[in-house]
Structure formats: C-alpha cells, structure tokens
Design a protein around this motif. Structure first.
Motif, PDB file in Angstrom:
ATOM      1  N   UNK A  15       0.748  -1.067  -0.073  1.00  0.00           N
ATOM      2  CA  UNK A  15      -0.049  -0.029  -0.049  1.00  0.00           C
ATOM      3  C   UNK A  15       1.042   1.137  -0.037  1.00  0.00           C
ATOM      4  N   UNK A  16       1.883   1.173   0.831  1.00  0.00           N
ATOM      5  CA  UNK A  16       2.793   2.415   0.900  1.00  0.00           C
ATOM      6  C   UNK A  16       3.299   2.683  -0.556  1.00  0.00           C
ATOM      7  N   UNK A  17       3.763   1.417  -1.086  1.00  0.00           N
ATOM      8  CA  UNK A  17       4.591   1.622  -2.585  1.00  0.00           C
ATOM      9  C   UNK A  17       3.617   2.084  -3.382  1.00  0.00           C
ATOM     10  N   UNK A  18       2.044   1.822  -3.535  1.00  0.00           N
ATOM     11  CA  UNK A  18       1.172   2.111  -4.407  1.00  0.00           C
ATOM     12  C   UNK A  18       0.846   3.746  -4.345  1.00  0.00           C
ATOM     13  N   UNK A  19       1.118   4.282  -3.070  1.00  0.00           N
ATOM     14  CA  UNK A  19       0.759   5.540  -3.059  1.00  0.00           C
ATOM     15  C   UNK A  19       1.712   6.679  -3.841  1.00  0.00           C
ATOM     16  N   UNK A  20       2.870   5.909  -4.563  1.00  0.00           N
ATOM     17  CA  UNK A  20       3.569   6.697  -5.244  1.00  0.00           C
ATOM     18  C   UNK A  20       3.077   6.931  -6.606  1.00  0.00           C
ATOM     19  N   UNK A  21       2.223   5.835  -6.973  1.00  0.00           N
ATOM     20  CA  UNK A  21       1.688   5.747  -8.302  1.00  0.00           C
ATOM     21  C   UNK A  21       0.224   6.378  -8.472  1.00  0.00           C
ATOM     22  N   UNK A  22      -0.089   6.536  -9.955  1.00  0.00           N
ATOM     23  CA  UNK A  22      -1.453   6.836 -10.151  1.00  0.00           C
ATOM     24  C   UNK A  22      -2.073   5.693  -9.933  1.00  0.00           C
ATOM     25  N   UNK A  23      -3.529   5.973  -9.271  1.00  0.00           N
ATOM     26  CA  UNK A  23      -4.486   4.960  -9.017  1.00  0.00           C
ATOM     27  C   UNK A  23      -4.418   3.828 -10.139  1.00  0.00           C
ATOM     28  N   UNK A  24      -4.664   4.037 -11.281  1.00  0.00           N
ATOM     29  CA  UNK A  24      -4.828   3.042 -12.168  1.00  0.00           C
ATOM     30  C   UNK A  24      -3.701   2.170 -12.226  1.00  0.00           C
ATOM     31  N   UNK A  27      -3.194  -0.323  -9.140  1.00  0.00           N
ATOM     32  CA  UNK A  27      -4.380  -1.212  -8.841  1.00  0.00           C
ATOM     33  C   UNK A  27      -3.618  -2.723  -8.617  1.00  0.00           C
ATOM     34  N   UNK A  28      -2.749  -3.107  -9.123  1.00  0.00           N
ATOM     35  CA  UNK A  28      -2.129  -4.595  -9.089  1.00  0.00           C
ATOM     36  C   UNK A  28      -1.695  -4.707  -7.579  1.00  0.00           C
ATOM     37  N   UNK A  29      -0.985  -3.582  -7.290  1.00  0.00           N
ATOM     38  CA  UNK A  29      -0.364  -3.475  -5.947  1.00  0.00           C
ATOM     39  C   UNK A  29      -1.431  -3.506  -4.838  1.00  0.00           C
ATOM     40  N   UNK A  30      -2.382  -2.748  -4.920  1.00  0.00           N
ATOM     41  CA  UNK A  30      -3.676  -2.600  -3.976  1.00  0.00           C
ATOM     42  C   UNK A  30      -4.212  -4.116  -3.984  1.00  0.00           C
ATOM     43  N   UNK A  31      -4.433  -4.644  -5.155  1.00  0.00           N
ATOM     44  CA  UNK A  31      -5.096  -5.971  -5.219  1.00  0.00           C
ATOM     45  C   UNK A  31      -4.198  -7.120  -4.560  1.00  0.00           C
ATOM     46  N   UNK A  32      -2.699  -7.026  -4.625  1.00  0.00           N
ATOM     47  CA  UNK A  32      -1.880  -7.983  -3.841  1.00  0.00           C
ATOM     48  C   UNK A  32      -2.209  -7.592  -2.299  1.00  0.00           C
ATOM     49  N   UNK A  33      -1.967  -6.287  -1.731  1.00  0.00           N
ATOM     50  CA  UNK A  33      -2.252  -6.106  -0.495  1.00  0.00           C
ATOM     51  C   UNK A  33      -3.590  -6.581   0.009  1.00  0.00           C
ATOM     52  N   UNK A  34      -4.613  -6.390  -0.754  1.00  0.00           N
ATOM     53  CA  UNK A  34      -5.896  -7.201  -0.270  1.00  0.00           C
ATOM     54  C   UNK A  34      -5.827  -8.576  -0.344  1.00  0.00           C
TER      55      UNK A  34
END
Length: 76
Positions: A15-24, A27-34
């Motif tokens: 999730x922390x790493x995903x904050x550095x990128x555009x939401x689109x 998305x794969x990082x957020x799916x992996x976190x979930x």
C-alpha cells in the motif's frame, strides 16, 4: 513475528508503495495487498500458522519415508 503479522506487514508495504503511483497503475499492488490481508485473516481465524518449525537435515533423514500416492503396498 508470526506469519500472519508478516503478511500484514507485506500488505502495508504494498500500500505504501502504491501511493507513489497513479491509482490505475497502483491497482495490482492494491489487489495484492488485499489478497495478503485476506490470507492473514484466514491464518488468524484458523488459529494456526502457515508453516511449522524448520526441521534440521538430521531430523528429516531420520523420519520414515513418506508413502508415494498411487503406489500399491508391497505384499508379503
């Protein structure tokens, strides 16, 4: 640290790493976190860990051989 706690820590890093990128793009990082959070929750609900303590080479050598699935037992 338990395996469930380790999975939750990995999910937080995703999730922390995903904050550095555009939401689109994130998305794969957020799916992996979930998915990691879900696996941690399942481990906690089951009340057991994913892996047992590691066995030394000597312990593995001294254990009886595992039966191979599908082979007939020797007769006699």
């Amino acid at each position: 640290m338990t395996n469930a706690a380790d999975l939750r820590e990995r999910a937080q890093r995703c999730r922390d790493h995903a904050r550095e990128y555009h939401p689109w793009t994130a998305r794969p990082l957020l799916d992996k976190a979930r998915a990691l959070d879900f696996e941690a929750a399942m481990l906690e609900r089951a009340g057991r860990e994913r892996r047992g303590p590691r066995a030394s080479g000597r312990d593995v050598f001294l254990q009886p051989a595992r039966p191979v699935f599908g082979r007939a037992k020797p007769r006699g």
